[in-house]
Design a protein around this motif. Structure first.
Motif, PDB file in Angstrom:
ATOM      1  N   ASN A 169       1.076   4.038  -2.949  1.00  0.00           N
ATOM      2  CA  ASN A 169       0.805   5.447  -2.629  1.00  0.00           C
ATOM      3  C   ASN A 169       1.972   6.322  -3.077  1.00  0.00           C
ATOM      4  OD1 ASN A 169      -0.019   7.863  -1.429  1.00  0.00           O
ATOM      5  ND2 ASN A 169      -0.943   6.819   0.305  1.00  0.00           N
TER       6      ASN A 169
ATOM      7  N   THR B 205     -10.271   2.062  -5.045  1.00  0.00           N
ATOM      8  CA  THR B 205     -10.253   2.320  -3.598  1.00  0.00           C
ATOM      9  C   THR B 205     -11.611   2.027  -2.979  1.00  0.00           C
ATOM     10  OG1 THR B 205      -8.620   4.066  -4.029  1.00  0.00           O
ATOM     11  CG2 THR B 205      -9.576   3.988  -1.831  1.00  0.00           C
TER      12      THR B 205
ATOM     13  N   LEU C 143       1.968   6.813  -6.866  1.00  0.00           N
ATOM     14  CA  LEU C 143       0.978   7.793  -7.328  1.00  0.00           C
ATOM     15  C   LEU C 143       1.442   9.219  -7.025  1.00  0.00           C
ATOM     16  CD1 LEU C 143      -1.763   7.688  -8.754  1.00  0.00           C
ATOM     17  CD2 LEU C 143      -2.855   7.744  -6.504  1.00  0.00           C
ATOM     18  N   ARG C 144       2.044   9.410  -5.867  1.00  0.00           N
ATOM     19  CA  ARG C 144       2.523  10.748  -5.494  1.00  0.00           C
ATOM     20  C   ARG C 144       3.689  11.185  -6.387  1.00  0.00           C
ATOM     21  NH1 ARG C 144       0.307  12.806  -0.873  1.00  0.00           N
ATOM     22  NH2 ARG C 144      -0.975  11.328   0.306  1.00  0.00           N
TER      23      ARG C 144
ATOM     24  N   PHE D 139      -5.479  10.663  -3.100  1.00  0.00           N
ATOM     25  CA  PHE D 139      -4.556  10.412  -1.992  1.00  0.00           C
ATOM     26  C   PHE D 139      -5.313  10.257  -0.676  1.00  0.00           C
ATOM     27  CE2 PHE D 139      -1.386  13.151  -4.521  1.00  0.00           C
ATOM     28  CZ  PHE D 139      -0.921  12.040  -5.204  1.00  0.00           C
ATOM     29  N   SER D 140      -6.301  11.115  -0.467  1.00  0.00           N
ATOM     30  CA  SER D 140      -7.007  11.102   0.819  1.00  0.00           C
ATOM     31  C   SER D 140      -7.804   9.815   1.010  1.00  0.00           C
ATOM     32  CB  SER D 140      -7.933  12.326   0.945  1.00  0.00           C
ATOM     33  OG  SER D 140      -9.069  12.211   0.121  1.00  0.00           O
TER      34      SER D 140
ATOM     35  N   LEU E 154      -6.254   2.782   3.875  1.00  0.00           N
ATOM     36  CA  LEU E 154      -5.168   2.123   4.595  1.00  0.00           C
ATOM     37  C   LEU E 154      -5.393   2.183   6.100  1.00  0.00           C
ATOM     38  CD1 LEU E 154      -2.431   0.781   4.897  1.00  0.00           C
ATOM     39  CD2 LEU E 154      -1.350   3.032   4.566  1.00  0.00           C
TER      40      LEU E 154
ATOM     41  N   LEU F  57      -4.884  -2.880  -5.385  1.00  0.00           N
ATOM     42  CA  LEU F  57      -3.659  -2.091  -5.201  1.00  0.00           C
ATOM     43  C   LEU F  57      -2.746  -2.200  -6.416  1.00  0.00           C
ATOM     44  CD1 LEU F  57      -2.821  -2.812  -1.449  1.00  0.00           C
ATOM     45  CD2 LEU F  57      -3.624  -0.653  -2.420  1.00  0.00           C
TER      46      LEU F  57
ATOM     47  N   TRP G 138       0.836  -1.198   0.000  1.00  0.00           N
ATOM     48  CA  TRP G 138       0.000   0.000   0.000  1.00  0.00           C
ATOM     49  C   TRP G 138       0.873   1.252   0.000  1.00  0.00           C
ATOM     50  CZ3 TRP G 138      -5.055  -1.684   2.325  1.00  0.00           C
ATOM     51  CH2 TRP G 138      -6.098  -0.814   2.026  1.00  0.00           C
ATOM     52  N   VAL G 139       1.879   1.266   0.886  1.00  0.00           N
ATOM     53  CA  VAL G 139       2.783   2.412   0.998  1.00  0.00           C
ATOM     54  C   VAL G 139       3.523   2.639  -0.322  1.00  0.00           C
ATOM     55  CG1 VAL G 139       4.865   3.267   2.151  1.00  0.00           C
ATOM     56  CG2 VAL G 139       3.039   2.220   3.500  1.00  0.00           C
TER      57      VAL G 139
ATOM     58  N   LEU H 254      -7.199   6.931  -0.475  1.00  0.00           N
ATOM     59  CA  LEU H 254      -6.252   5.821  -0.377  1.00  0.00           C
ATOM     60  C   LEU H 254      -5.642   5.767   1.025  1.00  0.00           C
ATOM     61  CD1 LEU H 254      -5.154   3.563  -2.175  1.00  0.00           C
ATOM     62  CD2 LEU H 254      -3.299   5.101  -2.871  1.00  0.00           C
ATOM     63  N   ASP H 255      -5.348   6.940   1.590  1.00  0.00           N
ATOM     64  CA  ASP H 255      -4.828   6.999   2.955  1.00  0.00           C
ATOM     65  C   ASP H 255      -5.883   6.520   3.969  1.00  0.00           C
ATOM     66  OD1 ASP H 255      -2.405   7.976   2.088  1.00  0.00           O
ATOM     67  OD2 ASP H 255      -2.862  10.077   2.547  1.00  0.00           O
TER      68      ASP H 255
END
Length: 220
Positions: A23, A198, A26-27, A128-129, A135, A89, A19-20, A131-132
């Motif tokens: 993420n 997601t 994507l960033r 991002f939000s 998690l 994922l 997951w990390v 996905l965070d």
């Protein structure tokens, strides 16, 4: 601690690590798009192999637990959910790679006005939000947090639906940015799919915690 408990904890840790990584992919794709950094875009493309490696490892571990430990109840639901979360994922990793490829194949930097008016940056932040939050919901077994994802996914859907009308208006005023606009439209479609993936993850989290199947169910 029973052997199955140890293996499930290890499986959970593997999923979190994947997951990390996804993420981060994507960033980095976002930064590459804003800065028109093709080197960073290539890094995203190269690291996609690590995402694929995680997917294969997690799939094998799930299969081993199912075959050898024959889990039941919440343990069984967890492993079944992880199989699907793992796939979601990996697809988000594919999306990050796809965005990076658009940057590689674009000749000119995306204009600030195009990125802002297309709302692609807003989509990324929402992506991002959620996905965070997914998690955090997975780590803490928080179904309320998981349910909060559904409405924000609809925001991504709305931007995607209005993208063609935006493009027609933008192209009339900026005909020289046709190629860049087409790539941004493609990125918008990919980000809409980040929301879908997601949302699927959130449904799987709720399934394994509450034993409640939400897929094809409008009452969430």
């Amino acid at each position: 601690m029973a052997q199955i408990e140890s293996e499930i904890l290890q499986l959970k840790e593997e999923v979190i690590n994947m997951w990390v990584l996804v993420n981060a992919q994507l960033r980095k794709a976002k930064l590459a798009m804003i800065d028109f950094d093709k080197d960073l875009a290539w890094e995203v493309i190269v690291k996609e192999k690590r995402v694929n490696g995680y997917e294969l490892k997690i799939d094998r571990d799930c299969e081993n637990i199912l075959a050898i430990r024959t889990p039941v109840a919440v343990d069984l639901r967890f492993v079944l959910a992880v199989l699907k979360i793992n796939n979601n994922l990996e697809r988000i990793g594919d999306i990050a790679e796809g965005i990076a490829k658009y940057i590689i194949h674009t000749e000119a930097k995306f204009s600030t006005e195009l990125l802002k008016s297309s709302k692609v940056l807003e989509m990324l932040e929402v992506g991002f939000s959620i996905l965070d939050d997914a998690l955090a919901a997975f780590e803490n077994e928080n179904t309320m947090l998981a349910r909060g994802i559904f409405q924000r996914d609809e925001f991504l859907d709305e931007i995607n639906k209005s993208a063609i009308e935006f493009a027609k208006a933008y192209l009339q005023e900026h005909p020289s940015e046709t190629d860049e606009l087409l790539h941004v439209l493609s990125i918008i479609r990919k980000l809409e799919r980040v929301g879908d993936q997601t949302k699927n993850i959130a449904e799987e989290i709720i399934f394994y915690i509450e034993a409640k199947v939400l897929k094809h169910n409008n009452d969430k």
